[in-house]
Enzyme design. Structure first.
Site, PDB file in Angstrom:
ATOM      1  N   ASP A 410      27.142 -18.855  16.071  1.00 25.16           N
ATOM      2  CA  ASP A 410      27.907 -17.780  16.696  1.00 25.16           C
ATOM      3  C   ASP A 410      27.125 -16.462  16.667  1.00 25.16           C
ATOM      4  OD1 ASP A 410      29.886 -16.145  17.602  1.00 25.16           O
ATOM      5  OD2 ASP A 410      31.379 -16.739  16.122  1.00 25.16           O
ATOM      6  N   ASP A 473      37.077 -15.197  22.812  1.00 23.67           N
ATOM      7  CA  ASP A 473      38.022 -16.037  22.061  1.00 23.67           C
ATOM      8  C   ASP A 473      39.341 -16.257  22.807  1.00 23.67           C
ATOM      9  OD1 ASP A 473      36.054 -15.609  20.241  1.00 23.67           O
ATOM     10  OD2 ASP A 473      37.415 -15.204  18.578  1.00 23.67           O
TER      11      ASP A 473
HETATM   12  C1  GAL Z   1      34.134 -15.449  16.803  1.00 17.49           C
HETATM   13  C2  GAL Z   1      34.241 -16.793  17.473  1.00 17.49           C
HETATM   14  C3  GAL Z   1      35.480 -17.472  16.926  1.00 17.49           C
HETATM   15  C4  GAL Z   1      35.339 -17.639  15.433  1.00 17.49           C
HETATM   16  C5  GAL Z   1      35.050 -16.294  14.773  1.00 17.49           C
HETATM   17  C6  GAL Z   1      34.710 -16.447  13.307  1.00 17.49           C
HETATM   18  O1  GAL Z   1      33.023 -14.776  17.286  1.00 17.49           O
HETATM   19  O2  GAL Z   1      34.315 -16.629  18.853  1.00 17.49           O
HETATM   20  O3  GAL Z   1      35.671 -18.718  17.569  1.00 17.49           O
HETATM   21  O4  GAL Z   1      34.314 -18.551  15.161  1.00 17.49           O
HETATM   22  O5  GAL Z   1      33.984 -15.635  15.403  1.00 17.49           O
HETATM   23  O6  GAL Z   1      34.420 -15.238  12.673  1.00 17.49           O
END
Ligand code: GAL
Length: 673
Positions: A410, A473
């Site tokens: 990520d 998200d």
């Molecule tokens: C976001 C991601 C989410 C989750 C989150 C965790 O950037 O899109 O799905 O993984 O971070 O901190």
């Protein structure tokens, strides 16, 4: 005496409430209404707080009263002509970054009564004070300011309706434009006889550990056997778990057999030993949408237990993925998150919530399931935990030692390392981790999460991604789910076996980003749309809810084998949008047996004009007609309803069906000679 800021604000709002109610008619404060009917693009609407839960604040001015929301946000109120004025101060909340921009509208009976300019960071609140004379229905709308809804944290501050006569505030919130609340179940009851539901194709790299579990529904116990099982593999006849190693590149065809006292089921499995894994979209569970930072070893274990005991495993659900928050958190105040980030060899440590990752992994593999983990190419993950920057190789080795089968990688804090967002910079960190993963002897699905930057779908495959997020998200609202899902138009050119577009995880069941959970705010028909669309899109299917507390409706959504087969079809084609007119959308996905899965969606006329964000009349069930010629079929075709698992007959030239508001009819269409 200590007078906190909170006390001060409460006192202040009380004075304002008293003052306004005395001067005019009854004031009804927006923050006192039932906000659960407010549709919102991200998170949940908050009374007297921003959408992130901070004090409401626009261009440095704090407000005690109001509602924090997120574009796209809409709320319909039934005034029946009893309203006198609407008063508020609106703007982008200070917690947003410069990427946020929003526009506010007040719409009365299909007419725009007032609109703000595009509100950005540090723009002072715009004041609105308008007449509601004669207005029956009042729509409060916040749109994204024209640049997508990133950081669109919008505040309706000191927002109130001044009424001409006393009203019951509970009756002001309109149900109009809301889809039905009927949790009707379409998936037929399972038969006693077994039915094999695991994928028909499976890819593994030569020499790497092999794990495939034959998923079969039907009365237990089920006995498994396999004809032509390649040498190097062995089957556990009571669990259906196949393990071993295949050393040479080759293609094998085996026949899987499941038997019980009520019958027998067979299915061919093509095993391809080669470079490509994830030949069908990964299916499983991920901790984020329910537990977020409340995740721990026990929650992961009981989720794995529940995936088995609920029977979800019998329908092909396989991965148990730990998202963020398993690592050490630098500067944490919580004792259980503190510690040394890495050992002397640079190998990453877990925090105290995950005492032994290898043991957890063995536990999960013992059930025939697979384990996923999460990291970021930056120094910290999105939630501020230790990430992989400059330790990519050590991390890949560690994941392989632990027995990890899936990595979600990520972007997040890498944004501070990359000098810019040019394509080479966007690709770089994913290339580094790809090459680290290539050095370990384990098949690890590489899930690239960077929210679609630089049109990642155009280069995700070339970089060796097995899937890549195409969006920000998802949240459990129609705005969020539908905007993401229906925007996947055109991405079909980039999906195929081993490389999938990922429109984010599922938001059905009890979700909430932990520790507090709530039933998905998607209405039943919207949930049918969600699962049908994600199946058509050949999207990774990652359940985001609490598996230990799953209701019958949610189970019915997740265990319809004919719907899941659309997603898991070996041809690996992603659906294209055939047509979109007046909110009626038709999507079609070619399947390996020369049939097509076709979704007829009643998405509503969302967002062409501000007025169309609301349904001013009763929510319409519409008729949607699909033409055979749009699907490349001349003449007759047979139609099967996949949710009901029922043949509807043979039709000539076209087929028409009623489709509920925000709902879907999912069909399998086959040309008839
Ligand atoms: C976001 C991601 C989410 C989750 C989150 C965790 O950037 O899109 O799905 O993984 O971070 O901190």
């Amino acid at each position: 005496m200590e007078v906190t800021l909170k006390h001060f604000f409460s006192l202040l709002s009380l004075c304002i409430i008293i003052a306004t109610s005395n001067l005019t008619g009854q004031s009804v404060w927006l923050n006192e209404l039932n906000l659960s009917a407010m549709d919102i693009g991200w998170s949940t609407p908050k009374a007297n707080a921003s959408v992130d839960g901070n004090p409401l604040s626009i261009a440095g001015i704090k407000y005690a009263n109001g509602v924090g929301t997120h574009a796209t946000s809409r709320y319909l109120l039934q005034l029946d002509g009893k309203g006198d004025r609407f008063i508020a101060s609106v703007g982008l909340d200070d917690e947003a970054t410069i990427r946020g921009s929003v526009k506010f509208y007040l719409i009365g009976d299909k007419k725009i009564l007032w609109e703000s300019g595009v509100m950005k960071k540090n723009i002072p609140a715009e004041k609105v004070d308008i007449s509601l004379s004669g207005v029956q229905l009042l729509g409060l709308l916040v749109t994204d300011g024209g640049d997508g809804n990133n950081y669109d944290h919008a505040d309706w501050c000191d927002a109130r309706l001044v009424m001409k006569e006393p009203v019951n505030p509970a009756q002001l919130v309109s149900r109009r434009g809301q889809p039905s609340d009927d949790y009707y179940i379409l998936t037929p009851k399972q038969t006693d006889a077994p039915h094999i539901n695991s994928p028909k194709v499976f890819g593994v790299r030569p020499g790497n550990p092999f794990l495939y579990t034959i998923a079969a529904s039907g009365r237990k116990p089920v006995k498994f056997s396999v004809r032509n099982l390649p040498r190097g593999l062995r089957l556990d006849a009571s669990t259906g778990i196949i393990t071993g190693v295949l050393t040479k590149e080759s293609v094998y065809t085996s026949t899987l057999v499941a038997e019980n006292s009520a019958g027998k089921s067979e299915r061919e499995l093509r095993i391809t030993v080669g470079k490509t894994i994830a030949l069908t979209p990964p299916m499983g569970w991920n901790s984020w949408n329910c537990w977020a930072d409340a995740v721990d070893d026990n929650k992961v274990r009981v989720s794995a237990d529940a995936l088995v005991s609920s029977g979800l495993i019998d329908h092909g659900w396989t991965y148990i993925n730990i998202d963020d928050c398993w690592e050490i958190k630098p500067n944490a105040t919580e004792e259980h998150l503190k510690g040394t980030q890495r050992d002397e060899k640079g190998m990453i440590n877990t925090n105290k919530k995950f005492p032994d990752m290898k043991k957890l992994s063995d536990y999960i593999h013992g059930k025939g399931l697979k384990l996923g983990i999460y990291s970021s190419p930056g120094t910290l993950t999105c939630a501020g935990y230790t990430a992989s920057y400059q330790y990519e190789e050590q991390d890949a080795v560690r994941y392989a030692e632990w027995g990890v089968d899936y990595l979600k990688y990520d972007w997040c804090s890498y944004g501070k390392i990359a000098p810019d967002k040019s394509l080479p910079e966007l690709k770089k960190p994913y290339r580094v981790m790809r090459s680290a993963l290539d050095k370990v002897r384990r098949d690890i699905v590489f899930s690239m999460c960077q929210y679609g930057m630089g049109n990642v779908w155009e280069w995700g495959e070339e970089l060796g991604g097995n899937c890549w997020r195409t969006t920000d998200d998802i949240f459990d609202s129609w705005s969020s789910m539908a905007e993401i899902g229906f925007k996947q138009v055109g991405h079909e050119a980039y999906a195929g076996p081993g490389h999938w577009n990922d429109p984010d995880m599922l938001v059905v069941g009890r979700v909430g980003w932990g520790p507090e959970l709530h039933p998905s705010r998607l209405k039943p028909d919207e949930q049918y749309t969600h699962i049908s669309l994600w199946s058509l899109l050949a999207a990774p299917l990652l359940i985001g809810c609490d598996l230990t507390n799953i209701d019958d409706f949610t189970m019915s959504l997740l265990t319809n084998d004919e719907v899941i087969e659309v997603n898991q079809d070996p041809l690996g084609v992603q659906a294209r949008r055939v047509s979109n007119s007046g909110g009626k959308q038709i999507w079609a996905k070619m399947l390996s047996d020369s049939t097509q899965a076709v979704g007829l969606f009643n998405a509503g006329e969302e967002g062409k004009t501000p007025i169309e964000y609301f349904h001013w009349d009763d929510t319409p069930t519409v008729k949607i007609r699909v033409q055979g010629s749009d699907l490349g079929i001349n003449g007759k075709f047979s139609v099967r309803d996949l949710w009901r698992q029922k043949d509807l007959g043979v039709f000539n030239g076209s087929f028409e069906s009623d489709v509920p508001y925000h709902g879907v009819v999912l069909l399998k269409i086959k040309p008839v000679q």
